[in-house]
Design an enzyme around this catalytic site. Structure first.
Site, mmCIF file in Angstrom:
data_model
loop_
_atom_site.group_PDB
_atom_site.id
_atom_site.type_symbol
_atom_site.label_atom_id
_atom_site.label_comp_id
_atom_site.label_asym_id
_atom_site.label_seq_id
_atom_site.Cartn_x
_atom_site.Cartn_y
_atom_site.Cartn_z
ATOM 1 N N GLY A 1 41.467 49.789 49.468
ATOM 2 C CA GLY A 1 40.506 49.550 50.538
ATOM 3 C C GLY A 1 41.244 49.162 51.805
ATOM 4 O O GLY A 1 42.468 49.001 51.812
ATOM 5 N N SER B 1 39.638 43.879 53.512
ATOM 6 C CA SER B 1 38.446 44.187 52.715
ATOM 7 C C SER B 1 38.248 43.230 51.543
ATOM 8 O O SER B 1 37.161 43.148 50.992
ATOM 9 C CB SER B 1 38.498 45.628 52.200
ATOM 10 O OG SER B 1 39.609 45.809 51.332
ATOM 11 N N LYS C 1 40.830 42.977 48.921
ATOM 12 C CA LYS C 1 41.567 43.471 47.748
ATOM 13 C C LYS C 1 42.371 42.363 47.081
ATOM 14 O O LYS C 1 42.279 42.164 45.866
ATOM 15 C CB LYS C 1 42.532 44.608 48.140
ATOM 16 C CG LYS C 1 41.891 45.839 48.671
ATOM 17 C CD LYS C 1 42.911 46.860 49.098
ATOM 18 C CE LYS C 1 43.918 46.388 50.119
ATOM 19 N NZ LYS C 1 43.371 45.966 51.411
ATOM 20 N N SER C 2 43.187 41.667 47.860
ATOM 21 C CA SER C 2 44.052 40.622 47.301
ATOM 22 C C SER C 2 43.231 39.467 46.749
ATOM 23 O O SER C 2 43.529 38.946 45.674
ATOM 24 C CB SER C 2 45.032 40.105 48.360
ATOM 25 O OG SER C 2 45.927 41.124 48.725
ATOM 26 N N SER D 1 46.710 51.723 49.953
ATOM 27 C CA SER D 1 46.894 53.072 49.382
ATOM 28 C C SER D 1 45.921 54.064 50.016
ATOM 29 O O SER D 1 44.973 54.507 49.376
ATOM 30 C CB SER D 1 46.805 53.062 47.855
ATOM 31 O OG SER D 1 45.659 52.449 47.355
#
Length: 189
Positions: free
Chosen positions: A32, A36, A38-39, A106
């Site tokens: 994402g 957003s 993610k982590s 990614s």
């Protein structure tokens, strides 16, 4: 590949490690935009797996830049190489019997599919951490969007470099709609 380089088989198989651990191994591939969640989600998921007695680890994009991906920039070739490396490292973690969560933008579909192809069927779970860029920019916890808008960071995903969202994720988590607790429960389910 050179013909004299041969894969050395491990004395303990992935299946034997999975049996010892009492869980299957694989990868949760969080993708994402920057900001957003993610982590945050990958680490909350890791904490939940730990509570459940599951062997797991998080490979985080920022942390990996301090070592394995040190020296790689934001250009297309470097982004491709970063994701190739992470796919290979994630495969090693899965081979070791763990569930590895990868928290990387990614941005390109082909790179995510190349990573997926390193795994057996069902071992790679792509999770699209969906959050509109307007919300990511408002949160901007690291100030990266502001720097990109001022031209201080070039090739920043979502600003002057594209993000190609997944067309077939196993799961989409709209982090702007769910609490972190609810998001973890959706991934766990």
């Amino acid at each position: 590949m050179d013909n004299h380089i041969v894969w050395h088989r491990s004395a303990i198989t992935r299946e034997e490690r999975n049996q010892l651990n009492r869980h299957k191994s694989g990868v949760l591939w969080f993708t994402g935009l920057s900001g957003s969640g993610k982590s945050t989600l990958a680490n909350a998921m890791d904490a939940r797996l730990y509570e459940l007695g599951v062997r797991s680890y998080v490979l985080d994009g920022d942390n990996i830049r301090h070592g394995l991906n040190k020296g790689l920039g934001f250009g297309i070739e470097d982004r491709i190489e970063k994701i190739r490396r992470i796919g290979e490292v994630a495969k090693l973690f899965a081979d070791s019997g763990q569930i590895v969560s990868t928290a990387f933008i990614s941005p390109f579909r082909d790179d995510r599919e190349q990573a997926r192809n390193l795994f057996r069927e069902g071992e790679f779970i792509k999770i699209f951490v969906d959050c509109p860029i307007t919300i990511c920019e408002k949160k901007d916890p690291k100030g990266l969007y502001r720097k990109a808008r001022r031209g201080e960071i070039r090739d920043f995903t979502g600003i002057d470099s594209p993000y190609k969202g997944p067309s077939n994720p196993e799961l989409t988590i709209e982090t702007y709609r769910y609490s972190i607790h609810k998001a973890v429960e959706l991934v766990l389910a």
